[in-house]
Design a protein around this motif. Structure first.
Motif, mmCIF file in Angstrom:
data_model
loop_
_atom_site.group_PDB
_atom_site.id
_atom_site.type_symbol
_atom_site.label_atom_id
_atom_site.label_comp_id
_atom_site.label_asym_id
_atom_site.label_seq_id
_atom_site.Cartn_x
_atom_site.Cartn_y
_atom_site.Cartn_z
ATOM 1 N N UNK A 50 0.787 -1.338 0.175
ATOM 2 C CA UNK A 50 0.023 0.105 -0.022
ATOM 3 C C UNK A 50 0.929 1.253 0.080
ATOM 4 N N UNK A 51 2.036 1.158 0.759
ATOM 5 C CA UNK A 51 2.915 2.405 0.819
ATOM 6 C C UNK A 51 3.477 2.453 -0.615
ATOM 7 N N UNK A 52 3.820 1.606 -1.295
ATOM 8 C CA UNK A 52 4.260 1.610 -2.529
ATOM 9 C C UNK A 52 3.355 2.027 -3.605
ATOM 10 N N UNK A 53 2.109 1.904 -3.628
ATOM 11 C CA UNK A 53 0.945 2.334 -4.366
ATOM 12 C C UNK A 53 0.827 3.779 -4.262
ATOM 13 N N UNK A 54 0.901 4.204 -2.947
ATOM 14 C CA UNK A 54 0.729 5.486 -2.480
ATOM 15 C C UNK A 54 2.011 6.316 -3.023
ATOM 16 N N UNK A 55 3.186 5.920 -2.783
ATOM 17 C CA UNK A 55 4.342 6.444 -3.496
ATOM 18 C C UNK A 55 4.338 6.671 -5.022
ATOM 19 N N UNK A 56 3.721 5.602 -5.578
ATOM 20 C CA UNK A 56 3.682 5.634 -7.011
ATOM 21 C C UNK A 56 2.457 6.822 -7.683
ATOM 22 N N UNK A 57 1.552 7.074 -6.588
ATOM 23 C CA UNK A 57 0.613 8.068 -7.201
ATOM 24 C C UNK A 57 1.282 9.333 -7.025
ATOM 25 N N UNK A 58 2.010 9.711 -5.807
ATOM 26 C CA UNK A 58 2.615 10.987 -5.542
ATOM 27 C C UNK A 58 3.657 11.134 -6.503
ATOM 28 N N UNK A 59 4.484 10.375 -7.008
ATOM 29 C CA UNK A 59 5.513 10.466 -7.982
ATOM 30 C C UNK A 59 4.905 10.814 -9.296
ATOM 31 N N UNK A 60 3.757 10.202 -9.676
ATOM 32 C CA UNK A 60 3.092 10.348 -10.900
ATOM 33 C C UNK A 60 2.640 11.803 -10.921
ATOM 34 N N UNK A 61 1.986 12.303 -9.588
ATOM 35 C CA UNK A 61 1.380 13.573 -9.452
ATOM 36 C C UNK A 61 2.637 14.552 -9.694
ATOM 37 N N UNK A 62 3.557 14.250 -9.050
ATOM 38 C CA UNK A 62 4.591 15.407 -9.193
ATOM 39 C C UNK A 62 5.315 15.461 -10.609
#
Length: 1450
Positions: free
Chosen positions: A1169-1181
């Motif tokens: 779950x943490x990896x999925x959230x990091x993926x979303x944050x990085x994509x947004x950035x």
């Protein structure tokens, strides 16, 4: 120029003669011959033409060709030739001085019949002038004569006889067999265009293609193009002419570009011609660019006038005309739009390139604001065409656009509202698309399909309405849950909005009764609502289906099968709701309601009595009856007589069944000792009452065990299952009778429950299995009773009641924690039903947490061993890190299992077994939050007097609100249900919520927004104080773990609730914009920037709301709240100008990526779950940053090297979230974004300026450099997932380079030779590494990776020959040569070929089994030797590119 004669001569004769000619009647009056003894007259008579006087047509006695031959011969053989030609022309000019004679010369001749009478209708004859123009020696002087005569009539227009002389003169030049001096004629025509009136200009321009020869087309097109820029009035004729001219492709492109530039200024009525021309003869290469430009400038929205503007314009236009139609302007605009769409339809039907270009142009739009009505209309057109490719493409694009949120319901609404008559032509496509969308598993797509159905029904004629209803009924009978739900919802809305129209198609809907076996209870409720509304709400109009419904209901009620009895109960109550509804008198008659007719009242009460008698033997059926009746009381506008009948005995029955006096001792023998608990009225314990829960449960279980005997007479069976349902009906009847006051039953709020002492939970291991299950059942019933009590009293304003409600919430949270522990000790336990309108099978066991966990662990271990088997001998750092993490988890797992066993199982899977909380309960959120820090800082006694929520109760309420919003506003996942297979109903626990529309739910949530903001600020303050006290360290010794976790959960839930609310798609609809504005105003008001009550605009509200929410970023306790906050800011920013917020969102998301997320336990956050959230944050950035390539370079060039240089458990200094466990996440996102970003770089064009070429080269240099860094990281991180990502995106990057970068290099090679060489050199190093990866994957024999290899090798080979083509284009072909590149692995070691291995037999089985294709492909690998020298840098580049081609991936 000759003098112009009067145009009024011989008008009467002319009109009479014209009538005679048109009618084709024979001339009764003998024709008067023109006695012309001039050379002109003599030659004509000799050739066979007789001139006539007045308005009579000239006569020709011979064939036209014979006449021309005789006249030509007469002129040539005349003694005075060639002077005779001039004499002939002079005679002609003299003859044409008379206006009527001139007209005769322009009009068709009459053929002289054998009887000597002329007839204009036997066969068509050319005019005298046209015949003379066909004679070479006369053509030029006759043309000159006509051009001299034309100005005389230039400003007259059509005469009384309807003849337009200038137009007739122009027509003489058309379709001549031969034009002697085409250039001179073109020059004369264009000179005339320069001075002529607009009407004549149009005639001349339109006639040009029929007058001029092909050699003049390009020249005249240039002049017309120049004229088009100066005079927009001539747009249509010029474009008509240009469409018919045979132009070169370059000139056509130039003209098209000029026309496109003036598109926005074109008159509406000229628009169809302009669009038709633009789409005329487009080549495949330029089609996408032309269509994209056209789509951008085509504003169909401007064709729809607002009603007020339409009215004013109509009044202005009709001034002095006496009442012109209000719809004239709108209808004319719709006609123009229809013609525009016809032009597009014609183009896409006959030119495949244009069809594909429209699809591509619409696909390329990635912003909601950029989509227009034309996009939808074109998709309808594409779907209408016969081509399967276009139909599938249109359907795919529409589905993807709706799924991505780019095409929304507001756009569909605008299309139907503004272009109803136009869209009607595409009805078959609309209904077909709606059917397809409704079958989609994606909820947003399904919703859009339902909107298409609704707009189609309300906008079109009865035939279309019948088709819509028929299609919806087909969906309902399909057996797929998603289709059934949405179709019934659409039918329900149509029945509510258009009952008169729907009544015509009631017989279609009635057919669904035959398919009820496939419907869930909630669907059956909707169906009976629809049918009963159609049958009973329209007087006698629906009588033809009333009898069928009564038959079905009675049949189902009498069934002994619970499923069919449930159908009967639901159907009967819905029929009662329609029959017993309150009836109002017409306005002005009386304010009192019309009493229900006696016969109707008798039928209603008889039906209710039947249902009650059929359900009292079964607790489940009785509970369902009470629930359905309660819903009817709450939502239906029932007649007072029916209300009175329902509520007559409810209170007495409830007291008799479930309430006992609170005595000193409880008699009876029970599985567990009985005890009265949770009494809130201790001071009134004497003579008090209690809920008789435990004794009733024990008695009910005994009766259930004795059900082998038939039911005992008519005695009702009292079961705790009915407790919550019966109480709900009781309190709703009390509210209805007492206008919301519950004073008669307020004792039930504080009265105790007879349960057992919960100390027994500590001795669970000593209890038998039946005792454990009895205790769990008792807890379920106790919790459900308290939930219904909270439902009942949550809206009471009395402070004492509010405090009791708060205590009851505490009871719920405590009992739930106890139940978790009991369930953990009671495996395979089946809870009692709490929601009876669902398909949950009685006795079903929810998924248990403990046993599956062990199985999953084994599965994971098995997967791990499998991966290890496929891994290379050199294990990567990433794999080592993963192994270390797994081994650490294995060490911790026994301790965790013990802790989990003590804590209990999660109640998430048991939610269907709890009674639903009404949305009114959430009003409790308006109370403040009571935390331990607040108690420490204030006087305890003072705080205890105030009604406030604790963290546990706040989490409980927020979780419920979050689930409700997810269900109503976020559209829960619509998974397809197998045909005829019953599954758990996803709507369980949301029955009451479904009775409210999404807009009502959103409105309720916005009313709670101030309270939610209060809790958000309190939570923010809690973490702010915590960080200040501990110097920013969250895992300090003084931090209370449980409270920290609860407050962190609150933070996440609050942000998620706001995100779900503001993400609601309904805000895009016009009618909900005011609701959105009020929500933003609440957020903006929290800043307290301005005290005045000024009504702020939407842009300012968005700015202030964004600023308010941004303030919370400093106290995020974890990655999940940080992601929710970022997504919330994006959603809010989307309501205003996007550009000003992009930088802030990019900065915020980068800050979260650069933050080290530490738990209070001191561990770093990790897991899937943490990896999925990091993926979303990085994509947004990366999506919001200004320069995505520089951002990628920072991550690839700074973050990844820092990670490589750290220890196994270390992280990057710049990006602390980048660890070995999260490397794959970063790598996958960065590779994907890099590939997408290069595809957005415009392809190089020959006409690009040197500066533009330099800028594009610079961009490609940066992109290739990033790609080079990322590809070479595989040498260090060589795990299978990383290899898969690199192979997949590596091929896509090379394909983009071929398509977009190579054309740029073609045109910029000579001007920027050094830059091109540098670019190719860097790219060659990357492609060589890709080649090595191909060899490496073959050695590993991993089919998941080797599947990528053929496509990559093909792409790289294309690249080699593409570079060769570039060199040939720039005359540098001698710089290109091809060599063989050896296959190597990731470390650069040579992979031995099959031949080499044959000489070294017995080495290694794996080596000897290398496929033969390795050696075969070696010969195919077109790569030069890496160390070879070439003549110059260009050659070296080219060779390196050849190496690339050999490589293969993806």
């Amino acid at each position: 120029m000759k003098k112009r004669r009067s145009s009024t001569d011989n008008k009467d004769d002319t009109s009479k003669q014209k009538k005679s000619r048109i009618g084709g009647q024979k001339q009764k009056k003998p024709c008067v011959l023109e006695e012309d003894d001039s050379v002109f007259g003599q030659l004509l008579r000799a050739a066979g033409v007789s001139l006539r006087q007045g308005s009579m047509p000239n006569e020709i006695a011979v064939d036209q060709t014979v006449f021309q031959m005789r006249l030509r011969k007469g002129l040539r053989k005349h003694p005075r030739y060639p002077n005779i030609v001039q004499e002939f022309i002079t005679g002609l000019e003299s003859y044409m001085e008379d206006q009527e004679k001139f007209k005769n010369c322009l009009l068709p001749c009459a053929l002289l019949s054998a009887e000597g009478e002329s007839s204009a209708v036997n066969s068509y004859q050319e005019s005298l002038i046209k015949l003379l123009l066909g004679i070479e020696m006369l053509q030029s002087p006759v043309i000159n004569t006509l051009f001299e005569k034309l100005p005389e009539f230039m400003f007259e227009g059509a005469g009384e006889d309807g003849l337009n002389i200038p137009r007739i003169i122009i027509n003489q030049f058309k379709w001549l067999d031969r034009v002697m001096d085409s250039k001179d004629l073109a020059s004369k025509l264009m000179q005339l265009v320069a001075v002529a009136p607009v009407e004549i200009q149009r005639d001349i321009i339109t006639s040009l293609p029929e007058i001029l020869e092909d050699t003049q087309h390009n020249d005249i097109a240039k002049e017309l193009n120049s004229l088009l820029q100066k005079n927009t009035q001539l747009t249509v004729p010029i474009l008509d002419a240009l469409s018919s001219l045979n132009l070169s492709s370059d000139l056509l492109a130039e003209v098209r570009q000029a026309v496109m530039a003036t598109l926005s200024a074109v008159e509406l009525e000229d628009l169809p011609v302009v669009v038709k021309f633009i789409l005329h003869a487009i080549s495949g290469a330029e089609a996408v660019e032309v269509v994209s430009d056209l789509r951008k400038k085509l504003e169909l929205e401007s064709c729809v006038l607002p009603p007020m503007l339409q009215a004013s314009q109509s009044r202005v236009k009709s001034r002095g005309k006496g009442g012109s139609s209000l719809n004239s302007a709108a209808s004319s605009s719709q006609d123009c739009v229809s013609l525009v769409l016809d032009a597009i339809k014609s183009a896409v039907r006959f030119q495949k390139a244009i069809s594909e270009a429209w699809i591509k142009a619409i696909e390329n739009i990635d912003s909601v604001a950029e989509h227009k009505v034309i996009d939808l209309l074109v998709l309808f057109i594409l779907h209408t065409t016969n081509s399967n490719h276009s139909r599938r493409g249109a359907e795919r694009v529409l589905r993807n656009k709706v799924r991505g949120g780019h095409i929304r319901e507001s756009l569909l609404q605008a299309a139907f509202r503004g272009h109803t008559t136009v869209i009607r032509a595409y009805f078959p496509s609309i209904i077909s698309l709606a059917q397809s969308l409704l079958r989609s598993p994606d909820p947003s797509v399904v919703t859009f399909g339902s909107q298409m159905y609704k707009h189609t029904f309300t906008s079109f004629d009865p035939y279309c309405q019948q088709e819509v209803v028929g299609s919806l009924v087909t969906h309902v009978c399909s057996g797929y849950a998603g289709e059934v739900d949405v179709s019934l919802e659409v039918l329900s809305e149509l029945v509510t909005q258009s009952p008169a129209d729907m009544a015509l198609y009631a017989v279609f809907v009635k057919g669904i009764l035959d398919y009820m076996d496939n419907l869930t209870p909630s669907q059956i409720r909707k169906l009976f609502y629809i049918l009963s509304t159609l049958a009973f709400s329209r007087g006698t109009e629906g009588s033809h289906i009333q009898d069928d419904m009564h038959i079905v209901i009675r049949k189902q009620l009498s069934s002994t099968v619970s499923k069919y009895k449930r159908i009967g109960i639901i159907g009967a109550v819905m029929v009662v709701g329609s029959m017993g509804t309150r009836r109002s008198k017409p306005e002005g008659v009386s304010s009192e309601d019309v009493p229900l007719p006696k016969e109707t009242y008798r039928q209603v009460t008889a039906l209710l009595g039947l249902v009650r008698s059929c359900s009292e033997c079964s607790p489940e059926a009785a509970a369902l009856y009470y629930d359905e009746l309660a819903n009817l009381v709450q939502t239906g506008d029932l007649d007072p007589q029916v209300h009175e009948w329902i509520g007559m005995s409810v209170l007495e029955d409830f007291q008799e069944d479930f309430v006992v006096d609170l005595g000193s001792e409880i008699k009876g023998t029970f599985p567990l000792p009985a005890k009265a608990m949770y009494n809130l009225d201790e001071e009134e314990s004497q003579g008090g009452i209690a809920i008789n829960l435990l004794p009733l449960l024990a008695e009910d279980l005994q009766k259930g065990a004795q059900l082998s005997r038939p039911a005992q007479g008519d005695k009702r069976r009292v079961s705790p299952l009915c407790l919550g349902s019966f109480f709900r009906l009781l309190r709703l009847c009390q509210e209805e009778q007492n206008q919301g006051d519950l004073v008669e039953i307020d004792a039930l709020l504080g009265c105790p429950l007879i349960v057992t002492d919960l100390d027994v939970v500590e001795k669970m291991d000593c209890l038998s299995k039946p005792e454990k299950e009895f205790l769990c059942t008792l807890l379920f019933h106790a919790i459900n009773w308290i939930r219904e009590v909270v439902n009942a009293f949550c809206r009471q304003q009395d402070p004492e009641m509010k405090s009791k409600v708060m205590i009851r919430l505490q009871n719920i949270t405590y009992l739930q924690s106890v139940l978790e522990r009991c369930l953990a000790a009671t495996p395979a336990y089946a809870p009692p039903l709490a929601n009876f309108d669902c398909e949950t099978a009685e006795g079903a066991v929810p998924a248990s947490a403990a046993p599956p966990a062990k199985k999953e662990k084994k599965g994971r271990a098995g997967q791990k061993r499998k991966v290890d088997k496929n891994s290379s001998g050199d294990s990567s750092q990433l794999e080592e890190g993963a192994e270390a993490e797994e081994s650490q988890q294995e060490k911790e797992s026994p301790e965790k299992e013990k802790e989990e066993g003590k804590a209990g199982v999660s109640l998430v899977s048991y939610r269907p077994y709890f009674r639903e909380l009404d949305i009114d309960v959430l009003s409790v959120l308006q109370c403040g939050l009571l935390t331990r820090s607040l108690l420490d800082s204030e006087d305890h006694t003072k705080v205890s007097e105030v009604v406030q929520l604790g963290p546990s109760e706040l989490v409980f309420l927020l979780e419920d609100l979050s689930r409700k919003l997810e269900f109503s506003l976020a559209a829960s996942n619509a998974k397809r249900m197998p045909f005829l297979k019953v599954k758990a109903d996803k709507n369980v626990g949301f029955s009451h919520l479904q009775q409210k529309s999404p807009s009502e739910i959103a409105s309720c949530c916005i009313q709670l927004l101030p309270a939610l903001c209060n809790h958000l600020e309190n939570t923010h303050n809690f973490f702010q104080v915590l960080l200040l006290e501990n110097n920013g360290v969250v895992d300090a010794p003084g931090v209370e773990m449980k409270e920290y976790q609860l407050m962190s959960t609150c933070y996440q839930l609050l942000l998620h609730i706001l995100l779900t609310t503001f993400s609601w798609s309904g805000f895009s609809q016009h009618e909900n914009r005011k609701l959105l504005k009020s929500a933003l105003a609440i957020l903006a008001g929290r800043l307290k920037e301005k005290e005045n009550e000024v009504d702020l605009g939407m842009e300012e509200l968005v700015r202030q709301s964004f600023g308010y929410l941004l303030n919370f970023h400093s106290t995020m306790p974890g990655c999940s709240p940080a992601l929710s906050l970022t997504q919330l800011l994006i959603v809010v920013a989307d309501q205003g100008p996007d550009s000003q917020y992009r930088e802030k969102i990019a900065s915020l998301s980068r800050g979260f990526l650069c933050q080290e997320w530490i738990l209070p336990s001191g561990e770093r956050e990790k897991g899937n779950k943490h990896n999925e959230m990091l993926q979303s944050l990085l994509s947004i950035y990366l999506e919001h940053t200004d320069d995505v390539l520089k951002a990628i370079e920072e991550i690839a060039g700074v973050g990844f090297p820092e990670l490589i240089s750290t220890t196994k458990d270390g992280c990057s200094r710049t990006f602390p979230t980048l660890t070995r466990q999260t490397f794959l996440v970063f790598y996958r996102v960065v590779m994907g974004v890099l590939e997408k970003s290069v595809r957005r770089i415009a392809a190089g064009k020959q006409m690009d300026s040197s500066e533009a070429q330099s800028e594009k080269l610079l961009t490609w240099n940066l992109a290739v450099r990033d790609f080079h860094i990322l590809v070479n990281l595989v040498k260090v991180f060589d795990s299978r997932p990383v290899l898969g990502v690199c192979l997949r995106y590596g091929r896509l990057f090379v394909e983009a380079f071929l398509k977009l970068a190579m054309p740029l290099l073609d045109y910029s090679f000579k001007k920027h030779k050094e830059d091109v060489q540098s670019l190719l050199k860097t790219f060659q190093q990357s492609t060589r590494q890709l080649h090595y990866m191909c060899g490496h994957t073959k050695i590993r024999q991993d089919t998941g990776l080797t599947n990528h290899v053929p496509l990559l090798k093909k792409t790289l080979e294309q690249f080699v020959y593409r570079v060769k083509a570039m060199l040939i284009l720039n005359n540098c072909q001698e710089a290109f040569w091809v060599g063989n590149l050896k296959n190597r692995n990731l470390k650069g070691e040579e992979i031995l070929s099959q031949q080499t291995e044959d000489s070294e037999k017995g080495e290694d089985d794996e080596a000897s089994q290398l496929p033969e294709e390795e050696s075969e492909r070696e010969d195919e690998d077109n790569e030069d030797k890496s160390d070879s020298e070439v003549r110059n840098g260009v050659q070296e580049e080219e060779v390196e590119e050849d190496e690339e081609s050999t490589d293969d991936s993806d």
